[in-house]
Write an enzyme that holds these catalytic residues in place. Structure first.
Site, PDB file in Angstrom:
ATOM      1  N   CYS A  44       0.844  -1.187   0.000  1.00 43.72           N
ATOM      2  CA  CYS A  44       0.000   0.000   0.000  1.00 43.72           C
ATOM      3  C   CYS A  44       0.882   1.241   0.000  1.00 43.72           C
ATOM      4  O   CYS A  44       1.867   1.306   0.740  1.00 43.72           O
ATOM      5  CB  CYS A  44      -0.889  -0.016   1.242  1.00 43.72           C
ATOM      6  N   HIS A  68      -9.055  -3.549  -2.261  1.00 49.25           N
ATOM      7  CA  HIS A  68      -8.120  -2.742  -1.479  1.00 49.25           C
ATOM      8  C   HIS A  68      -8.591  -1.284  -1.420  1.00 49.25           C
ATOM      9  O   HIS A  68      -8.632  -0.676  -0.343  1.00 49.25           O
ATOM     10  CB  HIS A  68      -6.734  -2.840  -2.133  1.00 49.25           C
ATOM     11  N   GLU A  69      -8.961  -0.727  -2.583  1.00 55.41           N
ATOM     12  CA  GLU A  69      -9.370   0.680  -2.619  1.00 55.41           C
ATOM     13  C   GLU A  69     -10.723   0.896  -1.937  1.00 55.41           C
ATOM     14  O   GLU A  69     -10.914   1.903  -1.247  1.00 55.41           O
ATOM     15  CB  GLU A  69      -9.381   1.208  -4.052  1.00 55.41           C
ATOM     16  N   HIS A  98     -10.088   1.153   1.670  1.00 54.08           N
ATOM     17  CA  HIS A  98      -9.626   2.507   2.024  1.00 54.08           C
ATOM     18  C   HIS A  98     -10.807   3.448   2.200  1.00 54.08           C
ATOM     19  O   HIS A  98     -10.854   4.218   3.165  1.00 54.08           O
ATOM     20  CB  HIS A  98      -8.720   3.077   0.926  1.00 54.08           C
TER      21      HIS A  98
END
Length: 162
Positions: free
Chosen positions: A88, A130-131, A134
């Site tokens: 990341c 993953h995004e 976030h």
């Protein structure tokens, strides 16, 4: 357009769930330009708005030469499993095997308010998950198995001291 500075853990913006984009304003258009410019760098697969300090549900991606963005993404389908190294931009230098779905599909909108479907397997699926994490205020270290997570957090603390 400008390349924006990446926020690093423990910046609180990374732990704050992002707000839905309710209106496409000039500021949102500028944000998308900055996301696209900032992700267009070797080794960058994805970049969420909060990683550049903006708490809106938006991310850009750069997978195998395909660069784009999505606003207000919602994961609609996950299938299969992959267990591979993940890193990341907000946790520099740390790579850990992370369990993710091998296929992911997210729906959102573009700057014209039209529906966007972003889907794929492997790296694309990993990036989508993953995004979206976030944008919900999570980092990939949260998904690690307990003992590995403890080791990763120790390594992160040591890196922050140096």
């Amino acid at each position: 357009m400008s390349i924006r500075k990446i926020r690093i853990v423990p910046d609180p913006v990374l732990r704050t769930p992002c707000d839905e984009i309710r209106e496409i304003t000039p500021a949102v258009k500028h944000l998308v330009d900055d996301l696209l410019e900032t992700v267009n760098d070797p080794g960058r697969a994805g970049l969420s708005a909060n990683q550049i300090g903006v708490s809106f549900r938006a991310f850009s991606y750069n997978i195998n030469g395909r660069i784009g963005y999505i606003l207000n993404p919602v994961i609609e389908e996950l299938k299969g499993e992959q267990y591979d190294d993940e890193g990341c931009l907000s946790v520099p230098g740390l790579w850990y095997k992370t369990r993710r779905a091998n296929y992911a599909r997210a729906c959102g909108i573009d700057l014209d308010g039209k529906t966007v479907v972003l889907e794929g397997e492997g790296l694309m699926a990993r990036m989508i998950q993953h995004e979206c994490d976030h944008l919900d205020g999570h980092i990939y270290l949260d998904r690690l198995e307990k003992d590995v997570r403890r080791q990763a957090l120790r390594e992160l603390r040591n890196n922050m001291r140096n």
